[in-house]
Each structure stands twice: as C-alpha cells, then as structure tokens.
Design a protein around this motif. Structure first.
Motif: not given
Length: 474
Positions: A370, A389, A391, A414, A426
C-alpha cells in the motif's frame, strides 16, 4: 557490464587523474536516492570518479563516510544559507507548495553553487568531464553551462510523468488547464492527448498556483532540452512507448538505464534511520502473506485518516508491516495510534518509523504494497513483483497510479475519503482475491523483464554503455 579498472582512465584508485563526473541532486529522499545510485554505477561499472554537490539540508548519509575518498567526494553548497534552505523545505502532504519550493531552492543555491563549482574546477578542470544535475535544478544547470561544463539531466520520475509534463503547455493552450471548475465530471474527463490520464491526474498540487506550476514545468523541460542527454530511472519493457515520445519530443539522447536500485551495489542513501528488526519479523511470516504499508518520505495524513487506516488493518485480519515516520501525521510530531490497536494486532502486525524498503519488498513474505506511488516506490515494487494498493497525493503520484492500474494492471487506486471498511475490502482484494492473484502474476512478469534488461545485452545494460561512452567523449 563489466567493471572497468580506474587505471584504464589513466589514474589510480585514489581518483587522481581519473575522469570525474560532477553531480547535484535535489535535497529530497526520492531524488537523492537515484542520484547516489547512479553515482555508484559510474564508480563501480565505469571506473569514473564522482563529486557530489549537495544542499545544506538533507545532506546524504554517505557524505561523511566518503568525504576523504579521492574518487568519491561530497561538497556542501550554501552552508551560509542553510536556515533559508530549511525554511523552503515542504513539510509534506498535498498542502505544500512543492513547485514553489523547488524553484525557491534552485534560486537560493545558484550563487553558492557557482562559488563551489569554481573551486572544484580549479582542482579538477583537467578531469571533470560533465555534470549530472537533477532536472528540477535548472538554475544550477545554467551555472554549470556558464562555467563551460557539459550537463546531463537526471529525471527521477518515470517516462510517463515526463510525457505528461511535455504535454502541459499544449493542454494549457487548448484551455483544458487550468480547469474551469472543480466539478467532479470535469476532473474525471479523459485526456485524449495522454491516455490513460484524466484531467485530475494533471493537478499536481492543490496549493501551487497554475502560473507557478507552468513556470516550474517549463524550467524542468528546459533542463532536459538544454542538456547533452536525459537519464531516466526506468526500462524499455516497462515504458517503451513513452520513451519514444520523449526522444521524439526533446530531440536529445535519452538513456533509460533503470532500475538503478538493481544495478547499484547498495550505497546507503536513506535520510532516515532504518529499523532492520522488521526483516527478522518478516522471516517468521508465511510467503506472500504480509501487506507492506508505507507512504514515503513526504506524503502525510490527518489523525482521522490514521485512525481509519489502523482499524481497517485490524478488520482485514491480514498480517501487515506499517511505516509511520516522524511528522507523517499532520499537526503532530509523533503519531498516536488508537487505544486497543496494539492488542488487536499483536503477533500479526508491526509498526516501525522507517524501513529498509528494498529489502522489505524483495522479502518472500511480502504479498502486497500500500503505497503513495512515488516513482522510486512504484519502480521498486514492480521490480520485485509486488502488486499495489495506490493512494497518491501530489506531483507525479497520480500519473504513476494510473499506469499501475490501467496500463500495467498490477494494482488499483484507493479513491475517496479513507474509511476502515474501504481499507478492509481493498486489503482483502489485493491479498486474498483471484483479481489480486492476477495482479501479482502480471507484476512478476514485469519483475522478470526488469531482470532481463540489466543483464548482458539487455536494454538498460546497453544504455549504460552508451551513456558512459558519451561521458568519455566530452
């Protein structure tokens, strides 16, 4: 590429008489790291001596250790303007005016760099063959040019990012930028000139004015066009189409020599102290079971986002390694995790202030990342076959995210307000679903291509040969 003996260039191991490359990174972790990795490639692969100029803030950790080495020197620029430089440094997050800070640092360092370069050339004029400058330091580059030093521009972002920057003036001319409104429908508009990007992906900073961004990107592109060549930390199999666009659009040689972190022999470049104990913890976890969470050296979140992230990780029941660096939570020096978090995650989660990211991503236990999608993190994840993931917050991160999701299909964004149920879904999607497995399969295919490109006859290996030959021709 076989290492070349320093003696091949007429000098000994102390750097005396050897061809010397001058270098100047931007004083941010994501820019210092690839510059020092490139310095290591020059030294270990080509037998070149290196002098690294650096700002008085965020001095590379390697500077103290290498200060006495004749073939690897570090020169501080602007010690007397250190306080002013520190005041210009962004504090992190989407609220910082990065474009203004970049241009302010560049302007501040010009005069002291001119003085430092004059002294270095007085000692090394016979052997100094060129200077590699971060493409955000156009003013520094102009100083070198006036002193008669040939320059190469290092782009620390991906080719996809540079193509987007090249299209910025055209989008402004068409009235697409700046957007007439912040209407969601307009921001989601697909850009025909830059598939798969949307208009929102070109909104590099919420606080930099359009005029500031336009000037900053104009200077960045001038740095590339006025150089003797552009160096990119990427590889052809990953960004072949965008590399062709850059070559055709800039009319200067382009050298895709990445991934640098797989070619460099590992010179320490972290500006923060790494917690090595997390590797021992990973050794105890099952293969591809752990989610690694880290938002880089500048991105930040507010306290509510921190709490939602914490409880989302709790609810997922997935093992995780979470990096929460100092100052990563807005308005707080030290992050305060919610009551009950430690008890709820004991045995399956670990929180550290900074991690040896390359070692973490190559660890057999890590199954997902992430990330904020800075280019270094994105490339490192790709090269170790780890799906993501995403962001993103600012600068090139949105562009990198779109390529991860829409082009390479090795992760997903995300979007929206951070909320624990969203995070739970997620994390499970990436680590547990069939869709996540397919992303991991594609990521591992790119990993294999990254390995091939740096082997003998590979595209990046060949590009390094060509770059070194260019340098030796100056």
């Amino acid at each position: 590429m076989a290492a070349t003996s320093p003696a091949s260039y007429g000098g000994g191991g102390d750097g005396v008489g050897r061809r010397r490359v001058l270098m100047f990174p931007l004083p941010f972790q994501g820019h210092v790291t690839p510059m020092l990795q490139l310095a290591d490639v020059f030294r270990s692969r080509a037998g070149l001596a290196v002098t690294v100029f650096h700002a008085p803030v965020n001095a590379p950790a390697a500077a103290a250790a290498a200060a006495a080495a004749g073939d690897y020197r570090f020169v501080t620029v602007g010690a007397d303007v250190a306080e002013e430089a520190a005041a210009l440094m962004p504090t992190g997050g989407s609220g910082s005016d990065f474009a203004g800070a970049l241009m302010g640092l560049d302007a501040l360092l010009r005069a002291p760099f001119d003085d430092a370069l004059r002294h270095v050339l007085a000692e090394d004029a016979a052997t100094a063959c060129c200077m590699v400058v971060d493409s955000n330091l156009r003013g520094v580059q102009e100083v070198a040019e006036r002193r008669g030093v040939r320059t190469l521009a290092l782009r620390t972002g991906g080719a996809c990012c540079l193509v987007a920057y090249m299209a910025f003036p055209e989008l402004c001319g068409k009235g697409v930028l700046p957007p007439a409104s912040r209407d969601q429908l307009q921001l989601d508009m697909q850009l025909d000139e830059l598939p798969p990007l949307r208009l929102r992906d070109m909104m590099f900073s919420a606080t930099s004015t359009h005029a500031t961004m336009a000037t900053c990107l104009e200077r960045l592109l001038d740095s590339a066009r006025c150089s003797s060549g552009v160096i990119l930390n990427t590889f052809e199999d990953l960004e072949n189409s965008d590399l062709r666009k850059i070559t055709n659009g800039l009319n200067v040689p382009v050298y895709a020599i990445g991934p640098l972190h797989k070619i460099s022999i590992g010179q320490e470049s972290s500006l923060l102290t790494q917690d090595q104990t997390c590797l021992e913890w990973l050794d105890k976890q099952e293969a591809e079971s752990v989610l690694y969470v880290s938002f880089g050296s500048l991105a930040s979140m507010d306290s509510q986002e921190l709490f939602e992230t914490a409880w989302g990780l709790v609810d997922s029941k997935i093992p995780f390694l979470w990096v929460i660096r100092p100052n990563s939570v807005q308005g707080s020096q030290q992050a305060c995790l919610p009551d009950g978090f430690e008890e709820a995650t004991r045995g399956r989660g670990m929180v550290v202030s900074w991690a040896p990211q390359q070692d973490v991503l190559r660890h057999r236990a890590v199954g997902g990342f992430w990330t904020h999608n800075g280019w270094n993190s994105t490339l490192e994840s790709i090269c170790d076959g780890v799906p993501m993931i995403c962001r993103p917050q600012f600068a090139d991160q949105m562009i990198n995210t779109r390529y991860v999701q829409e082009v390479w299909k090795i992760g997903f964004e995300l979007e929206g307000k951070i909320e624990r149920r969203m995070i739970d879904r997620a994390v499970r999607k990436l680590l547990c679903s069939e869709e996540g497995k397919e992303m991991r399969y594609r990521a591992k295919d790119l990993k294999n291509k990254a390995i091939t490109c740096i082997e003998k006859g590979g595209s990046s290996n060949t590009a390094i040969h060509m770059l070194v030959n260019l340098i030796m021709s100056f």
